[in-house]
Design an enzyme around this catalytic site. Structure first.
Site, PDB file in Angstrom:
ATOM      1  N   GLU A 174      30.232  97.488 -61.263  1.00  0.00           N
ATOM      2  CA  GLU A 174      30.447  98.683 -60.450  1.00  0.00           C
ATOM      3  C   GLU A 174      30.092  99.940 -61.235  1.00  0.00           C
ATOM      4  O   GLU A 174      29.529 100.898 -60.688  1.00  0.00           O
ATOM      5  CB  GLU A 174      31.901  98.728 -59.981  1.00  0.00           C
ATOM      6  CG  GLU A 174      32.239  97.624 -58.994  1.00  0.00           C
ATOM      7  CD  GLU A 174      33.736  97.479 -58.746  1.00  0.00           C
ATOM      8  OE1 GLU A 174      34.118  97.253 -57.590  1.00  0.00           O
ATOM      9  OE2 GLU A 174      34.512  97.597 -59.716  1.00  0.00           O
ATOM     10  N   GLU A 194      36.044  89.195 -59.179  1.00  0.00           N
ATOM     11  CA  GLU A 194      37.362  89.657 -58.735  1.00  0.00           C
ATOM     12  C   GLU A 194      38.066  88.738 -57.732  1.00  0.00           C
ATOM     13  O   GLU A 194      39.277  88.468 -57.890  1.00  0.00           O
ATOM     14  CB  GLU A 194      37.261  91.078 -58.138  1.00  0.00           C
ATOM     15  CG  GLU A 194      36.941  92.163 -59.143  1.00  0.00           C
ATOM     16  CD  GLU A 194      35.462  92.476 -59.204  1.00  0.00           C
ATOM     17  OE1 GLU A 194      35.104  93.626 -59.522  1.00  0.00           O
ATOM     18  OE2 GLU A 194      34.654  91.565 -58.915  1.00  0.00           O
TER      19      GLU A 194
END
Length: 257
Positions: free
Chosen positions: A114, A134
């Protein structure tokens, strides 16, 4: 800088931002999130015309959010502080007025990807791995790993990483468009510095405006771009000068028609 683990140096109009937490694979905690935001403000107030983002060491560019930092938070604090503050910091990186080059000198997983997605150019060293683990921990990619990452890499590729757990080496990441260049281990920074030198040869104002328009095309910051460009045009027309002069002289402005 308030956090020594976020190092910012501006030299010869090039800002170099380094995550300095190699013992934790450059994982980000709450203090580092705040320091990232402050670093972005410092870059904007400096004479930098291009920025380079990297991590210390060669094991990890950034391992994402530090699990020890967020796993102990209650749900409300996690949503209101951790996710929101992280978004603010990453948005500030993505919306820097200068081009941002990410040097992936180690693995970029989860929040590390990210973070890399905020950059305008990504250079991966040959040994790195990239992915979004995640959901395997029971959490979502919460710092725009489904939104900005989908805009910049394509939603299907994000599906493959986030939903199916695919992890890519550097060459495969290059073929998929996750990174723009692969270099040998240890050569990422030199490659980025060569890119930075090319940026410095270009018009700073045209470069800034072009980046703003590309961001707007991606849906990154359409409202700010429209207002910033319109405000710049209005200021350049001379009406602002006359309006301020009239205000200070306590008279009615005489705008040109």
């Amino acid at each position: 800088m308030s956090d020594p683990r976020i190092d910012l140096v501006v030299t010869d109009r090039v800002a170099r931002l380094t995550l300095r937490r190699p013992e934790k694979l450059n994982a980000i905690d709450a203090d580092m999130v705040e320091a990232l935001s402050k670093a972005c403000r410092a870059i904007e107030r400096s004479d930098a015309r291009v920025a380079i983002l990297t991590g210390e060491g060669d094991r990890s560019f950034c391992a994402g959010g530090d699990i020890d930092a967020w796993s102990c938070l209650d749900a409300d604090t996690f949503a209101r502080r951790w996710l929101r503050d992280g978004h603010d910091a990453f948005d500030a990186l993505a919306r820097l007025s200068v081009p941002l080059i990410a040097v992936l000198n180690g693995h970029a997983l989860g929040g590390g990807l990210e973070l890399a997605a905020c950059a305008d150019l990504r250079i991966a060293e040959a040994h790195v791995k990239i992915g979004q683990p995640e959901p395997g921990l029971g959490i979502i990619p919460g710092w725009s790993g489904t939104q900005r990452a989908s805009r910049r890499f394509g939603a299907q590729l994000v599906r493959r990483m986030a939903l199916f757990g695919e992890v890519y080496g550097a060459e495969q990441a290059l073929s998929l468009g996750l990174v723009d260049r692969v270099v040998a281990k240890g050569e990422g920074l030199a490659s980025a510095q060569a890119d930075a030198a090319r940026v410095l040869q270009r018009s700073p104002r045209a470069t800034e405006l072009t980046k703003m328009l590309i961001n707007a095309a991606e849906g990154e910051e359409s409202e700010r771009v429209v207002e910033a460009l319109a405000g710049a045009v209005a200021a350049a027309l001379g009406d602002l000068t006359e309006g301020l002069a009239a205000y200070r002289q306590k008279r009615s402005p005489q705008f040109n028609r």
